[in-house]
Design a protein around this motif. Structure first.
Motif, PDB file in Angstrom:
ATOM      1  N   ILE A 168      42.991  98.548 -34.408  1.00  0.00           N
ATOM      2  CA  ILE A 168      42.178  98.453 -35.618  1.00  0.00           C
ATOM      3  C   ILE A 168      41.890  97.006 -36.031  1.00  0.00           C
ATOM      4  N   LEU A 169      42.712  96.047 -35.571  1.00  0.00           N
ATOM      5  CA  LEU A 169      42.470  94.644 -35.917  1.00  0.00           C
ATOM      6  C   LEU A 169      41.505  93.947 -34.961  1.00  0.00           C
ATOM      7  N   LEU A 170      41.129  94.608 -33.875  1.00  0.00           N
ATOM      8  CA  LEU A 170      40.282  93.969 -32.865  1.00  0.00           C
ATOM      9  C   LEU A 170      38.996  93.392 -33.461  1.00  0.00           C
ATOM     10  N   PRO A 171      38.273  94.106 -34.327  1.00  0.00           N
ATOM     11  CA  PRO A 171      37.050  93.520 -34.888  1.00  0.00           C
ATOM     12  C   PRO A 171      37.308  92.259 -35.720  1.00  0.00           C
ATOM     13  N   LEU A 172      38.510  92.139 -36.274  1.00  0.00           N
ATOM     14  CA  LEU A 172      38.833  90.980 -37.115  1.00  0.00           C
ATOM     15  C   LEU A 172      39.287  89.775 -36.302  1.00  0.00           C
ATOM     16  N   ILE A 173      39.794  90.026 -35.112  1.00  0.00           N
ATOM     17  CA  ILE A 173      40.341  88.945 -34.284  1.00  0.00           C
ATOM     18  C   ILE A 173      39.212  88.008 -33.852  1.00  0.00           C
ATOM     19  N   GLY A 174      38.047  88.569 -33.559  1.00  0.00           N
ATOM     20  CA  GLY A 174      36.887  87.748 -33.234  1.00  0.00           C
ATOM     21  C   GLY A 174      36.766  87.424 -31.761  1.00  0.00           C
ATOM     22  N   GLY A 175      35.541  87.103 -31.387  1.00  0.00           N
ATOM     23  CA  GLY A 175      35.225  86.812 -29.998  1.00  0.00           C
ATOM     24  C   GLY A 175      35.830  85.519 -29.488  1.00  0.00           C
ATOM     25  N   ALA A 176      36.119  84.569 -30.380  1.00  0.00           N
ATOM     26  CA  ALA A 176      36.645  83.275 -29.934  1.00  0.00           C
ATOM     27  C   ALA A 176      37.974  83.448 -29.200  1.00  0.00           C
ATOM     28  N   LEU A 177      38.848  84.306 -29.721  1.00  0.00           N
ATOM     29  CA  LEU A 177      40.136  84.545 -29.068  1.00  0.00           C
ATOM     30  C   LEU A 177      39.935  85.156 -27.682  1.00  0.00           C
ATOM     31  N   LEU A 178      39.029  86.108 -27.584  1.00  0.00           N
ATOM     32  CA  LEU A 178      38.781  86.748 -26.286  1.00  0.00           C
ATOM     33  C   LEU A 178      38.120  85.776 -25.313  1.00  0.00           C
ATOM     34  N   ASP A 179      37.256  84.901 -25.814  1.00  0.00           N
ATOM     35  CA  ASP A 179      36.645  83.884 -24.949  1.00  0.00           C
ATOM     36  C   ASP A 179      37.706  82.933 -24.409  1.00  0.00           C
ATOM     37  N   LYS A 180      38.653  82.530 -25.264  1.00  0.00           N
ATOM     38  CA  LYS A 180      39.749  81.658 -24.797  1.00  0.00           C
ATOM     39  C   LYS A 180      40.590  82.369 -23.753  1.00  0.00           C
ATOM     40  N   ALA A 181      40.868  83.656 -23.981  1.00  0.00           N
ATOM     41  CA  ALA A 181      41.646  84.423 -23.002  1.00  0.00           C
ATOM     42  C   ALA A 181      40.899  84.489 -21.678  1.00  0.00           C
ATOM     43  N   ARG A 182      39.607  84.796 -21.711  1.00  0.00           N
ATOM     44  CA  ARG A 182      38.817  84.875 -20.474  1.00  0.00           C
ATOM     45  C   ARG A 182      38.843  83.539 -19.723  1.00  0.00           C
ATOM     46  N   ASN A 183      38.686  82.433 -20.458  1.00  0.00           N
ATOM     47  CA  ASN A 183      38.749  81.117 -19.819  1.00  0.00           C
ATOM     48  C   ASN A 183      40.121  80.879 -19.204  1.00  0.00           C
ATOM     49  N   GLY A 184      41.175  81.330 -19.873  1.00  0.00           N
ATOM     50  CA  GLY A 184      42.522  81.218 -19.316  1.00  0.00           C
ATOM     51  C   GLY A 184      42.672  82.029 -18.043  1.00  0.00           C
ATOM     52  N   PHE A 185      42.108  83.234 -18.011  1.00  0.00           N
ATOM     53  CA  PHE A 185      42.157  84.072 -16.809  1.00  0.00           C
ATOM     54  C   PHE A 185      41.471  83.347 -15.649  1.00  0.00           C
ATOM     55  N   LEU A 186      40.290  82.773 -15.926  1.00  0.00           N
ATOM     56  CA  LEU A 186      39.536  82.084 -14.872  1.00  0.00           C
ATOM     57  C   LEU A 186      40.302  80.872 -14.341  1.00  0.00           C
ATOM     58  N   LEU A 187      40.934  80.115 -15.252  1.00  0.00           N
ATOM     59  CA  LEU A 187      41.739  78.966 -14.811  1.00  0.00           C
ATOM     60  C   LEU A 187      42.921  79.423 -13.964  1.00  0.00           C
ATOM     61  N   MET A 188      43.584  80.504 -14.375  1.00  0.00           N
ATOM     62  CA  MET A 188      44.700  81.033 -13.599  1.00  0.00           C
ATOM     63  C   MET A 188      44.218  81.498 -12.226  1.00  0.00           C
ATOM     64  N   ASN A 189      43.080  82.194 -12.181  1.00  0.00           N
ATOM     65  CA  ASN A 189      42.557  82.676 -10.904  1.00  0.00           C
ATOM     66  C   ASN A 189      42.338  81.520  -9.930  1.00  0.00           C
ATOM     67  N   GLN A 190      41.714  80.443 -10.413  1.00  0.00           N
ATOM     68  CA  GLN A 190      41.456  79.278  -9.559  1.00  0.00           C
ATOM     69  C   GLN A 190      42.770  78.648  -9.076  1.00  0.00           C
ATOM     70  N   ALA A 191      43.743  78.549  -9.981  1.00  0.00           N
ATOM     71  CA  ALA A 191      45.039  77.957  -9.619  1.00  0.00           C
ATOM     72  C   ALA A 191      45.775  78.841  -8.609  1.00  0.00           C
ATOM     73  N   LEU A 192      45.706  80.164  -8.788  1.00  0.00           N
ATOM     74  CA  LEU A 192      46.337  81.089  -7.838  1.00  0.00           C
ATOM     75  C   LEU A 192      45.680  80.951  -6.471  1.00  0.00           C
ATOM     76  N   LYS A 193      44.370  80.869  -6.437  1.00  0.00           N
ATOM     77  CA  LYS A 193      43.637  80.700  -5.179  1.00  0.00           C
ATOM     78  C   LYS A 193      44.087  79.419  -4.471  1.00  0.00           C
TER      79      LYS A 193
END
Length: 152
Positions: A115-140
């Motif tokens: 229920i809090l997802l709409p309040l958390i905002g896209g900025a947090l999810l964008d930061k998470a996505r960028n973190g995933f991409l950085l981890m993927n590159q480092a794992l590779k």
């Protein structure tokens, strides 16, 4: 209930078992992983973990997810929540797909709900996505460097 997902993937020139060894060598995460900077717990389905993430441009966050899947050289999943179930939940996953050339397609994502997802905002999810991409590159980089050192 609101739902949002992040899904990323990267091809790695290393066999799935080699990628799995790096992915599940949690004590070494601080050496190479820019996003998940700490991960502790038993490597078995149902185990409680202690995870510390450091999203790019964000603060370190430590939480205690439960491992929901641990299938050797195939899949690793955990589910975490903020305070109480249903407020802000996330199911994080890593899935390894064997490629015909002997490499691995690494799928990395998370499904968010609550229920809090709409309040958390896209900025947090964008930061998470960028973190995933950085981890993927480092794992590779790490897996391919180890694969190139392996005896032929």
């Amino acid at each position: 209930m609101a739902k949002r997902s992040i899904a990323t993937e990267i091809d790695i020139a290393a066999a799935p078992d080699q990628v799995w060894r790096v992915l599940t060598d949690w004590p070494r995460y601080p050496e190479w992983n820019p996003f998940i900077v700490g991960l502790h717990g038993r490597r078995e389905t149902g185990a409680s973990l202690v995870a510390t993430i450091h999203p790019p441009g964000g603060r370190r966050l430590t939480f205690r997810p439960r491992l929901t899947a641990f299938c050797a050289a195939q899949q690793l999943r955990w589910r975490g929540q903020l305070l109480l179930p249903g407020l802000f939940d996330g199911e994080h996953y890593f899935r390894l797909e064997a490629l015909a050339d002997g490499g691995t397609r690494f799928h990395h994502g998370e499904d968010f709900s609550g229920i809090l997802l709409p309040l958390i905002g896209g900025a947090l999810l964008d930061k998470a996505r960028n973190g995933f991409l950085l981890m993927n590159q480092a794992l590779k980089r790490r897996c391919e460097a180890l694969a190139s050192q392996a005896p032929a």
